[in-house]
Design a protein around this motif. Sequence first.
Motif, PDB file in Angstrom:
ATOM      1  N   VAL A  64      -3.347  -1.704   8.764  1.00  0.00           N
ATOM      2  CA  VAL A  64      -2.377  -2.690   8.279  1.00  0.00           C
ATOM      3  C   VAL A  64      -2.781  -4.084   8.733  1.00  0.00           C
ATOM      4  O   VAL A  64      -2.664  -5.070   7.982  1.00  0.00           O
ATOM      5  CB  VAL A  64      -0.961  -2.334   8.773  1.00  0.00           C
ATOM      6  N   GLU A  65      -3.268  -4.199   9.973  1.00  0.00           N
ATOM      7  CA  GLU A  65      -3.686  -5.499  10.492  1.00  0.00           C
ATOM      8  C   GLU A  65      -4.817  -6.078   9.651  1.00  0.00           C
ATOM      9  O   GLU A  65      -4.854  -7.285   9.355  1.00  0.00           O
ATOM     10  CB  GLU A  65      -4.128  -5.367  11.952  1.00  0.00           C
ATOM     11  N   ALA A  66      -5.763  -5.215   9.249  1.00  0.00           N
ATOM     12  CA  ALA A  66      -6.875  -5.687   8.419  1.00  0.00           C
ATOM     13  C   ALA A  66      -6.390  -6.119   7.044  1.00  0.00           C
ATOM     14  O   ALA A  66      -6.916  -7.075   6.460  1.00  0.00           O
ATOM     15  CB  ALA A  66      -7.933  -4.592   8.297  1.00  0.00           C
ATOM     16  N   VAL A  67      -5.396  -5.431   6.500  1.00  0.00           N
ATOM     17  CA  VAL A  67      -4.815  -5.844   5.213  1.00  0.00           C
ATOM     18  C   VAL A  67      -4.171  -7.219   5.348  1.00  0.00           C
ATOM     19  O   VAL A  67      -4.394  -8.123   4.533  1.00  0.00           O
ATOM     20  CB  VAL A  67      -3.795  -4.798   4.713  1.00  0.00           C
ATOM     21  N   ALA A 223      -0.119  -0.701   2.039  1.00  0.00           N
ATOM     22  CA  ALA A 223      -0.258  -0.224   3.412  1.00  0.00           C
ATOM     23  C   ALA A 223       1.122  -0.002   4.030  1.00  0.00           C
ATOM     24  O   ALA A 223       2.007  -0.845   3.923  1.00  0.00           O
ATOM     25  CB  ALA A 223      -1.033  -1.241   4.245  1.00  0.00           C
ATOM     26  N   GLY A 224       1.295   1.153   4.664  1.00  0.00           N
ATOM     27  CA  GLY A 224       2.543   1.444   5.365  1.00  0.00           C
ATOM     28  C   GLY A 224       3.770   1.383   4.495  1.00  0.00           C
ATOM     29  O   GLY A 224       4.852   1.030   4.966  1.00  0.00           O
ATOM     30  N   SER A 225       3.626   1.753   3.223  1.00  0.00           N
ATOM     31  CA  SER A 225       4.721   1.589   2.261  1.00  0.00           C
ATOM     32  C   SER A 225       5.044   2.896   1.558  1.00  0.00           C
ATOM     33  O   SER A 225       4.304   3.876   1.640  1.00  0.00           O
ATOM     34  CB  SER A 225       4.354   0.499   1.247  1.00  0.00           C
ATOM     35  N   VAL A 226       6.162   2.888   0.843  1.00  0.00           N
ATOM     36  CA  VAL A 226       6.623   4.063   0.087  1.00  0.00           C
ATOM     37  C   VAL A 226       6.821   3.647  -1.368  1.00  0.00           C
ATOM     38  O   VAL A 226       7.475   2.627  -1.639  1.00  0.00           O
ATOM     39  CB  VAL A 226       7.942   4.622   0.662  1.00  0.00           C
ATOM     40  N   ILE A 227       6.260   4.440  -2.295  1.00  0.00           N
ATOM     41  CA  ILE A 227       6.459   4.191  -3.721  1.00  0.00           C
ATOM     42  C   ILE A 227       6.989   5.474  -4.350  1.00  0.00           C
ATOM     43  O   ILE A 227       6.431   6.552  -4.143  1.00  0.00           O
ATOM     44  CB  ILE A 227       5.163   3.719  -4.387  1.00  0.00           C
ATOM     45  N   THR A 228       8.053   5.325  -5.137  1.00  0.00           N
ATOM     46  CA  THR A 228       8.790   6.488  -5.612  1.00  0.00           C
ATOM     47  C   THR A 228       9.059   6.421  -7.114  1.00  0.00           C
ATOM     48  O   THR A 228       9.446   5.378  -7.642  1.00  0.00           O
ATOM     49  CB  THR A 228      10.147   6.590  -4.873  1.00  0.00           C
ATOM     50  N   SER A 229       8.844   7.553  -7.794  1.00  0.00           N
ATOM     51  CA  SER A 229       9.313   7.809  -9.165  1.00  0.00           C
ATOM     52  C   SER A 229       8.674   6.914 -10.214  1.00  0.00           C
ATOM     53  O   SER A 229       9.301   6.555 -11.198  1.00  0.00           O
ATOM     54  CB  SER A 229      10.849   7.705  -9.237  1.00  0.00           C
ATOM     55  N   PHE A 230       7.390   6.600 -10.033  1.00  0.00           N
ATOM     56  CA  PHE A 230       6.667   5.781 -11.003  1.00  0.00           C
ATOM     57  C   PHE A 230       6.032   6.643 -12.083  1.00  0.00           C
ATOM     58  O   PHE A 230       5.601   7.771 -11.843  1.00  0.00           O
ATOM     59  CB  PHE A 230       5.533   5.023 -10.303  1.00  0.00           C
ATOM     60  N   GLY A 231       5.883   6.060 -13.284  1.00  0.00           N
ATOM     61  CA  GLY A 231       4.958   6.551 -14.270  1.00  0.00           C
ATOM     62  C   GLY A 231       5.485   7.555 -15.276  1.00  0.00           C
ATOM     63  O   GLY A 231       6.446   8.288 -15.037  1.00  0.00           O
ATOM     64  N   TYR A 232       4.783   7.572 -16.429  1.00  0.00           N
ATOM     65  CA  TYR A 232       5.106   8.517 -17.493  1.00  0.00           C
ATOM     66  C   TYR A 232       3.863   8.721 -18.345  1.00  0.00           C
ATOM     67  O   TYR A 232       2.796   8.142 -18.072  1.00  0.00           O
ATOM     68  CB  TYR A 232       6.302   8.034 -18.308  1.00  0.00           C
ATOM     69  N   ASP A 233       3.969   9.542 -19.379  1.00  0.00           N
ATOM     70  CA  ASP A 233       2.811   9.976 -20.159  1.00  0.00           C
ATOM     71  C   ASP A 233       2.467   8.944 -21.231  1.00  0.00           C
ATOM     72  O   ASP A 233       2.692   9.165 -22.422  1.00  0.00           O
ATOM     73  CB  ASP A 233       3.096  11.344 -20.779  1.00  0.00           C
ATOM     74  N   GLU A 234       1.935   7.816 -20.806  1.00  0.00           N
ATOM     75  CA  GLU A 234       1.490   6.768 -21.702  1.00  0.00           C
ATOM     76  C   GLU A 234       0.324   6.050 -21.037  1.00  0.00           C
ATOM     77  O   GLU A 234       0.302   5.875 -19.821  1.00  0.00           O
ATOM     78  CB  GLU A 234       2.643   5.792 -21.977  1.00  0.00           C
TER      79      GLU A 234
END
Length: 517
Positions: A64-67, A223-234
């Motif tokens: 994370v520090e390098a980011v 970095a150090g994050s949460v990503i939820t419920s992205f994307g679909y069939d396109e």
Amino acid sequence: MNGRGVTLLAALLLFASPSVLANNPENGSTKELREAHTYTVTSAPIEPLHLEEPKLPDLSGYTVEAVNAKIDRSKPGSVTIRRMVQQDPLKQFIGGDNRLAEWVRRQRGMPQAIFVEGGYVNLADLAKKVPKQYLSETAEGVYLARLPIVVAHGATLHIDGKTRDLRLSQEGGSFLVNDGKLFVVDSRITAWREADNGPATFRKPREFRPFLLSWGGTETYIAGSVITSFGYDESKSYGVSISQYTPNMTKQMGREEPTGWIIDSEFIDMWYGFYCYETDDFVVKGSTYRDNIVYGIDPHDRSHRLIIAENTVHGTKKKHGIIVSREVNDSWIFNNKSYDNQLSGIVIDRNSVNNLVAWNEVHGNRSDGITIYESSNNLLWGNRVIDNARHGIRLRNSVNIRLYENLSAGNGLIGVYGHTKDLSDTDRDIDLDPFDTKVSMIVVGGQLAGNGSSPLAIDSPLSVELYRVDMLMPSKASGISFSGILGERQEEILDLLVRQRKAVLIDPVESQAELQD
């Protein structure tokens, strides 16, 4: 000599008989089997089989520090709102009546997007510069976006730890497109269903859900994050996607391949957890991909020098945990855990070559542990492949696959299985994805133990070399047959491999004749 080793090896096998191979569903019907060859068994020189333990890329710098050190805040950026049409980063999403109509319907008019331009902007500043109906702070550090957000070429968007959650409205048609630099650090981004006041959880493949896409020439750091419920069939809307522009636009724009890091983060309920296309030197490290729909991690076409390391991938609902496909070359896949996925744990597919797959733990998947499809010249080292429903390690139409120091144990069918298959009558594009019905491998060290039908089997190999392989009793004694062509040479094989502790080369007579011509 170890009496236990002699007894077990003599009782077991090195290869399944033609009848066993013919009845294996991987081979289709017996008509697909090649004509049987006559094989010779000879001792092979040991020296060429020696490989030093592979050296892995140094991961210590991916922090994370390098980011944070990469973020250039020196030049403030600006924010504008304008129409989506005639914007290069958005052409993919407004081309054709159907895609444009999606945003017309959701925005109830000519669709617009928020553009970050010219320099550095963090999300809190962005929210202050945009009308609240488009981007508002609904609670401290919680933001709701109802328009797409575009990071323009030359600009930087920073979503930092002061952002507890950036919620991209499904109803509003919001998504993120990076055409510059994007940093998501110690934060959270959620595809948001306003009607439910909660995440836009998966319901059906073609239903729009917010997504993130980074184009050619970009850098993306999560970095150090949460990503939820992205994307679909396109297309390009799969979840978190890193992609070069189309060939025509790439020539026009002159962009390098995109790159970046994803480290120490979590991805949940994504159509694809991670997807890339013509991406170089990208790092996916120390992250968790759980309960995603089609794939966990899916690098694709002509991506090179990727590092996929120390990730945990599990619960993928439709296909594989980790797959690299179509000329994903010169990459490292190591120290990952991939388990409880609907199909295979790790797949190397469609002419992906010169990759190292090492020290991964692959278990409890509903198909194979590690699968190699039409991808030659790959090295598998020190993997633990245990208790998968079908084969532990399976090779199809792939040559020069080197298997060193792997453990394949307790799998439902065969510990290591190599076979050929004619794919001409499938829906495969042969020009795009050519193949040869050839298979060969080198197996050195490691252990094949307690697999359902046999430790190792191979159909019509160009060659097989075995050395220091510990092969133990299958769980189903009836699954082994040491008869047929190779059965005639059983005593020679065991004498070389066990009593003399030499390397064994099993080679078709035809190949030797060709060498003499």
